[in-house]
Design an enzyme around this catalytic site. Structure first.
Site, short mmCIF file in Angstrom:
data_model
loop_
_atom_site.label_atom_id
_atom_site.label_comp_id
_atom_site.label_asym_id
_atom_site.label_seq_id
_atom_site.Cartn_x
_atom_site.Cartn_y
_atom_site.Cartn_z
N LYS A 42 0.82 -1.22 0.00
CA LYS A 42 0.00 0.00 0.00
C LYS A 42 0.85 1.27 0.00
CE LYS A 42 -4.48 -1.45 1.75
NZ LYS A 42 -4.27 -2.87 2.10
N GLU A 46 -10.44 7.42 4.06
CA GLU A 46 -11.14 6.54 4.99
C GLU A 46 -10.30 5.28 5.13
OE1 GLU A 46 -12.11 6.89 1.79
OE2 GLU A 46 -11.52 4.85 1.21
N SER A 102 1.75 -9.65 -1.26
CA SER A 102 1.45 -8.22 -1.05
C SER A 102 1.83 -7.69 0.32
CB SER A 102 -0.04 -7.98 -1.32
OG SER A 102 -0.85 -8.84 -0.54
C1 LIG Z 1 -5.08 -3.94 1.60
C2 LIG Z 1 -4.34 -5.17 1.26
C3 LIG Z 1 -4.69 -5.97 0.15
C4 LIG Z 1 -5.87 -5.70 -0.73
O1 LIG Z 1 -5.80 -4.53 -1.46
P1 LIG Z 1 -5.64 -4.51 -3.04
O2 LIG Z 1 -5.97 -3.10 -3.39
O3 LIG Z 1 -6.62 -5.49 -3.62
O4 LIG Z 1 -4.25 -4.87 -3.35
C5 LIG Z 1 -3.90 -7.07 -0.15
N1 LIG Z 1 -2.85 -7.40 0.61
C6 LIG Z 1 -2.48 -6.68 1.69
C7 LIG Z 1 -1.31 -7.11 2.48
C8 LIG Z 1 -3.21 -5.54 2.06
O5 LIG Z 1 -2.85 -4.83 3.13
#
Ligand SMILES: *Cc1c(COP(=O)(O)O)cnc(C)c1O
Length: 406
Positions: free
Chosen positions: A96, A118, A383
């Site tokens: 993010k 938000e 992610s």
């Molecule tokens: C917020 C989050 C997501 C989901 O958000 P996307 O916009 O779909 O990428 C995925 N993985 C992690 C670790 C997150 O914090």
């Protein structure tokens, strides 16, 4: 479809990917979004902006993040080789920050003094508060009272980073009401404030801006993977909530002979309300200012959704995912809570990497594919890291001894 000119053609100037996207705004907000769009189109071509963002990515975020070959996990499954793009090693522990730092820099270049957003589970709020601290901007985060109670550690983090957290006590006191409150603030203050969306969703130009800022993930990963193996991966995958980490990864491979698969949250099962697999089970509709695929209740309103991963718990996905699904370039498959939990424990035990529950969905999909394929390579966007999920997982699923079957 030919993808050689894709990035130049999509979205079009009104923010459409085919029929998906656009900006469905109250008339008073039209000038504010127009201002952001115009500023972005100028700034994203400025070498000063690009060089400054590069420096931040390198010196503050710790980029490039590595690509890692999961040799032990792969061997447990068979001969197909799984690789991870380690966004969990990005500063603050998830992807993010890639778009929050870009949004913060955009605010700075536009001469804004304040950024607002938000947050649901608090992950976007923490990333944005980090960007605000870095750029010396003031930061207000709207959060439902129910979520504030559930996510106390993230609320504390935002406050320590200097953000103001405003509790929202209307309606169900969760994400939807927080979105409304943030929009209201923006309406009153857009002269010195910009609103920073948390995923590749929302009215134009946000799906495009967030995608562009996340593309660093895919561009790095493609080059790193080729350098490590000499080839392209056979399959690329990432989890899809709003879709920011996935779109950043996928975009770099659209024009390659690579199969691309999004992992959506199947939660407890296929019944409406038990999952958040919006591309797989949804239908076209307008929500939160953009046209995409969404899960609707019988009245056509956004349906209640559920996933064990709070970051995937959203009744729609970004318009670009709806488009890539419709034209058949990207496939979307659903992964249940149980499968994701299994992947969470297996990646921890066999590689020493504790993944976020969101990312565990992508790892689970890769493991499922590896079994089916028997050979070849799969590149997964990991992610985020799972520290934030430890208490929840151990309370509900123990420490993983029952999840070791392959
Ligand atoms: C917020 C989050 C997501 C989901 O958000 P996307 O916009 O779909 O990428 C995925 N993985 C992690 C670790 C997150 O914090």
């Amino acid at each position: 479809m030919d993808f050689t000119r894709y990035l130049k053609e999509y979205p079009d100037e009104k923010g459409y990917f085919g029929k998906f996207g656009g900006a469905y705004l109250p008339p008073q907000l039209v000038p504010a979004f127009k201002e952001i769009n115009e500023a972005y189109l100028t700034i994203c071509r400025s070498s000063q902006f690009i060089n400054e963002l590069r420096r931040i990515r390198r010196e503050f975020q710790g980029r490039p993040t590595p690509v890692y070959h999961c040799e032990r996990l792969s061997r447990k499954i068979g001969n197909c080789q799984i690789y991870l793009k380690r966004e969990d090693l990005n500063h603050t522990g998830a992807h993010k920050l890639n778009h929050c730092m870009g949004e913060g820099l955009l605010a700075k270049f536009m001469g804004k003094k304040r950024i607002i957003a938000e947050t649901g589970a608090g992950q976007h709020g923490v990333a944005l508060a980090t960007a605000a601290a870095f750029f010396g901007l003031s930061c207000t985060i709207y959060m439902g009272e129910v979520d504030i109670k559930k996510q106390a550690p993230n609320v504390t983090r935002m406050k320590v980073l200097g953000a103001e957290v405003v509790p929202v006590s209307t309606g169900l006191k969760t994400l939807k009401e927080a979105v409304d409150a943030a929009f209201e603030d923006y309406l009153a203050n857009y002269e010195d404030t910009i609103y920073c969306i948390g995923s590749a969703v929302g009215p134009h130009p946000f799906p495009r801006i967030v995608r562009d800022f996340q593309m660093v993930v895919g561009l790095e990963a493609r080059e790193q993977f080729m350098e490590m193996t000499g080839f392209l991966p056979d399959v690329v995958t990432a989890c899809v909530g709003g879709g920011s980490n996935a779109i950043g990864m996928f975009e770099a491979f659209l024009n390659d002979p690579v199969e691309i698969v999004g992992a959506e949250p199947l939660g407890r099962g296929e019944k409406l309300g038990d999952h958040a697999a919006s591309v797989t089970y949804g239908s076209e509709g307008i929500m939160h200012g953009f046209n995409s695929i969404m899960l609707k209740d019988e009245k056509g309103e956004p349906a209640p959704v559920y996933s064990v991963a709070s970051g995937l718990d959203y009744p729609s996905s970004g318009p670009e995912h709806a488009f890539l699904h419709e034209c058949g370039r990207v496939k979307y498959e659903a992964v249940s809570d149980e499968e994701a939990i299994g992947a969470f424990f297996k990646l921890s035990r066999f590689e020493g990497i504790i993944p976020a529950l969101e990312s565990s969905h992508a790892v689970a999909l890769a493991m499922r594919r590896a079994k089916e394929m028997g050979t070849g390579t799969i590149l997964v966007n990991l992610s985020g890291r799972g520290d934030k999920d430890m208490d929840y997982v151990t309370e509900h699923y123990g420490t993983g001894e029952n999840y070791m079957d392959f």
